[in-house]
Design a protein around this motif. Sequence first.
Motif, PDB file in Angstrom:
ATOM      1  N   SER A 144       0.767   1.528  -1.643  1.00 12.26           N
ATOM      2  CA  SER A 144      -0.511   2.182  -1.372  1.00 12.26           C
ATOM      3  C   SER A 144      -1.662   1.353  -1.927  1.00 12.26           C
ATOM      4  N   PHE A 145      -1.486   0.823  -3.143  1.00 14.82           N
ATOM      5  CA  PHE A 145      -2.522  -0.025  -3.731  1.00 14.82           C
ATOM      6  C   PHE A 145      -2.689  -1.325  -2.936  1.00 14.82           C
ATOM      7  N   ASP A 146      -1.595  -1.843  -2.388  1.00 13.71           N
ATOM      8  CA  ASP A 146      -1.694  -3.037  -1.539  1.00 13.71           C
ATOM      9  C   ASP A 146      -2.574  -2.752  -0.325  1.00 13.71           C
ATOM     10  N   VAL A 147      -2.334  -1.623   0.326  1.00 14.05           N
ATOM     11  CA  VAL A 147      -3.119  -1.256   1.510  1.00 14.05           C
ATOM     12  C   VAL A 147      -4.587  -1.051   1.128  1.00 14.05           C
ATOM     13  N   LEU A 148      -4.823  -0.342   0.015  1.00 14.25           N
ATOM     14  CA  LEU A 148      -6.206  -0.135  -0.426  1.00 14.25           C
ATOM     15  C   LEU A 148      -6.882  -1.470  -0.727  1.00 14.25           C
ATOM     16  N   GLY A 149      -6.150  -2.397  -1.333  1.00 15.99           N
ATOM     17  CA  GLY A 149      -6.715  -3.720  -1.614  1.00 15.99           C
ATOM     18  C   GLY A 149      -7.152  -4.434  -0.340  1.00 15.99           C
TER      19      GLY A 149
ATOM     20  N   ILE B 278       8.966   6.226  -6.307  1.00 17.96           N
ATOM     21  CA  ILE B 278       7.583   6.644  -6.547  1.00 17.96           C
ATOM     22  C   ILE B 278       6.686   5.464  -6.925  1.00 17.96           C
ATOM     23  N   PRO B 279       7.038   4.659  -7.931  1.00 18.68           N
ATOM     24  CA  PRO B 279       6.149   3.527  -8.239  1.00 18.68           C
ATOM     25  C   PRO B 279       6.095   2.494  -7.115  1.00 18.68           C
ATOM     26  N   GLN B 280       7.175   2.375  -6.349  1.00 14.81           N
ATOM     27  CA  GLN B 280       7.160   1.436  -5.231  1.00 14.81           C
ATOM     28  C   GLN B 280       6.196   1.906  -4.146  1.00 14.81           C
ATOM     29  N   ILE B 281       6.195   3.196  -3.862  1.00 12.84           N
ATOM     30  CA  ILE B 281       5.266   3.744  -2.874  1.00 12.84           C
ATOM     31  C   ILE B 281       3.830   3.598  -3.374  1.00 12.84           C
ATOM     32  N   MET B 282       3.627   3.839  -4.662  1.00 17.10           N
ATOM     33  CA  MET B 282       2.282   3.697  -5.227  1.00 17.10           C
ATOM     34  C   MET B 282       1.808   2.247  -5.108  1.00 17.10           C
ATOM     35  N   ALA B 283       2.701   1.301  -5.390  1.00 17.93           N
ATOM     36  CA  ALA B 283       2.330  -0.112  -5.300  1.00 17.93           C
ATOM     37  C   ALA B 283       1.944  -0.488  -3.875  1.00 17.93           C
TER      38      ALA B 283
ATOM     39  N   ARG C  93     -12.128  -0.650  12.391  1.00 19.37           N
ATOM     40  CA  ARG C  93     -13.501  -0.150  12.293  1.00 19.37           C
ATOM     41  C   ARG C  93     -13.691   0.477  10.915  1.00 19.37           C
ATOM     42  N   LYS C  94     -14.925   0.529  10.483  1.00 21.27           N
ATOM     43  CA  LYS C  94     -15.210   1.069   9.166  1.00 21.27           C
ATOM     44  C   LYS C  94     -14.821   2.545   9.065  1.00 21.27           C
ATOM     45  N   ASP C  95     -15.043   3.333  10.103  1.00 26.21           N
ATOM     46  CA  ASP C  95     -14.694   4.754  10.026  1.00 26.21           C
ATOM     47  C   ASP C  95     -13.181   4.937   9.893  1.00 26.21           C
ATOM     48  N   THR C  96     -12.401   4.067  10.517  1.00 29.32           N
ATOM     49  CA  THR C  96     -10.945   4.112  10.370  1.00 29.32           C
ATOM     50  C   THR C  96     -10.560   3.732   8.944  1.00 29.32           C
ATOM     51  N   ALA C  97     -11.195   2.695   8.400  1.00 21.02           N
ATOM     52  CA  ALA C  97     -10.923   2.276   7.022  1.00 21.02           C
ATOM     53  C   ALA C  97     -11.267   3.396   6.044  1.00 21.02           C
ATOM     54  N   GLU C  98     -12.362   4.098   6.281  1.00 24.08           N
ATOM     55  CA  GLU C  98     -12.750   5.219   5.413  1.00 24.08           C
ATOM     56  C   GLU C  98     -11.691   6.326   5.458  1.00 24.08           C
ATOM     57  N   TYR C  99     -11.176   6.598   6.641  1.00 26.74           N
ATOM     58  CA  TYR C  99     -10.163   7.632   6.808  1.00 26.74           C
ATOM     59  C   TYR C  99      -8.865   7.249   6.085  1.00 26.74           C
ATOM     60  N   ILE C 100      -8.411   6.009   6.270  1.00 26.34           N
ATOM     61  CA  ILE C 100      -7.190   5.549   5.602  1.00 26.34           C
ATOM     62  C   ILE C 100      -7.391   5.519   4.095  1.00 26.34           C
ATOM     63  N   ASP C 101      -8.558   5.091   3.647  1.00 28.53           N
ATOM     64  CA  ASP C 101      -8.876   5.079   2.220  1.00 28.53           C
ATOM     65  C   ASP C 101      -8.734   6.483   1.630  1.00 28.53           C
ATOM     66  N   ALA C 102      -9.287   7.470   2.288  1.00 31.02           N
ATOM     67  CA  ALA C 102      -9.207   8.844   1.799  1.00 31.02           C
ATOM     68  C   ALA C 102      -7.762   9.337   1.776  1.00 31.02           C
ATOM     69  N   LEU C 103      -7.011   9.036   2.825  1.00 26.61           N
ATOM     70  CA  LEU C 103      -5.602   9.452   2.859  1.00 26.61           C
ATOM     71  C   LEU C 103      -4.786   8.795   1.755  1.00 26.61           C
ATOM     72  N   MET C 104      -4.982   7.502   1.555  1.00 30.63           N
ATOM     73  CA  MET C 104      -4.231   6.780   0.526  1.00 30.63           C
ATOM     74  C   MET C 104      -4.558   7.298  -0.869  1.00 30.63           C
ATOM     75  N   ARG C 105      -5.837   7.569  -1.115  1.00 27.91           N
ATOM     76  CA  ARG C 105      -6.200   8.081  -2.444  1.00 27.91           C
ATOM     77  C   ARG C 105      -5.642   9.471  -2.668  1.00 27.91           C
TER      78      ARG C 105
ATOM     79  N   ARG D  89       9.774  -1.777  -1.442  1.00 30.13           N
ATOM     80  CA  ARG D  89       8.669  -2.736  -1.446  1.00 30.13           C
ATOM     81  C   ARG D  89       9.039  -3.983  -0.656  1.00 30.13           C
ATOM     82  N   THR D  90      10.220  -4.504  -0.857  1.00 28.24           N
ATOM     83  CA  THR D  90      10.651  -5.699  -0.138  1.00 28.24           C
ATOM     84  C   THR D  90      10.755  -5.425   1.352  1.00 28.24           C
ATOM     85  N   ASN D  91      11.341  -4.294   1.704  1.00 25.07           N
ATOM     86  CA  ASN D  91      11.504  -3.964   3.114  1.00 25.07           C
ATOM     87  C   ASN D  91      10.175  -3.658   3.795  1.00 25.07           C
ATOM     88  N   ALA D  92       9.175  -3.310   3.034  1.00 26.15           N
ATOM     89  CA  ALA D  92       7.894  -2.933   3.610  1.00 26.15           C
ATOM     90  C   ALA D  92       6.955  -4.123   3.790  1.00 26.15           C
TER      91      ALA D  92
END
Length: 85
Positions: free
Chosen positions: A67-72, A60-65, A23-35, A5-8
């Motif tokens: 991912s939630f940062d990116v989704l936010g 695992i929890p660090q990667i999840m965190a 673009r919104k279509d890119t955001a939709e694609y990343i959203d789907a991948l992250m979920r 998390r710190t290094n990222a």
Amino acid sequence: MANIRTNAVPAVRVVKESLKKMRKDTAEYIDALMRELLSWLNESTGVVKDECSAIKRKPIPQIMALSFDVLGLIYRQYPELMPTE
């Protein structure tokens, strides 16, 4: 092992800057991948918990965190993409 998390943090800053131009279509694609990634990580948590030491489970929890940062970041720019469930 270095703290993922710190290094990222610089990577999250880059993503945040990129979102300003995303673009919104890119955001939709990343959203789907992250979920999908979060779903896989959640599903694997039980197996990893049973089979791996605490040290090996730590990322695992660090990667999840992260991912939630990116989704936010995506949901701040495109709140309509936020799931209602």
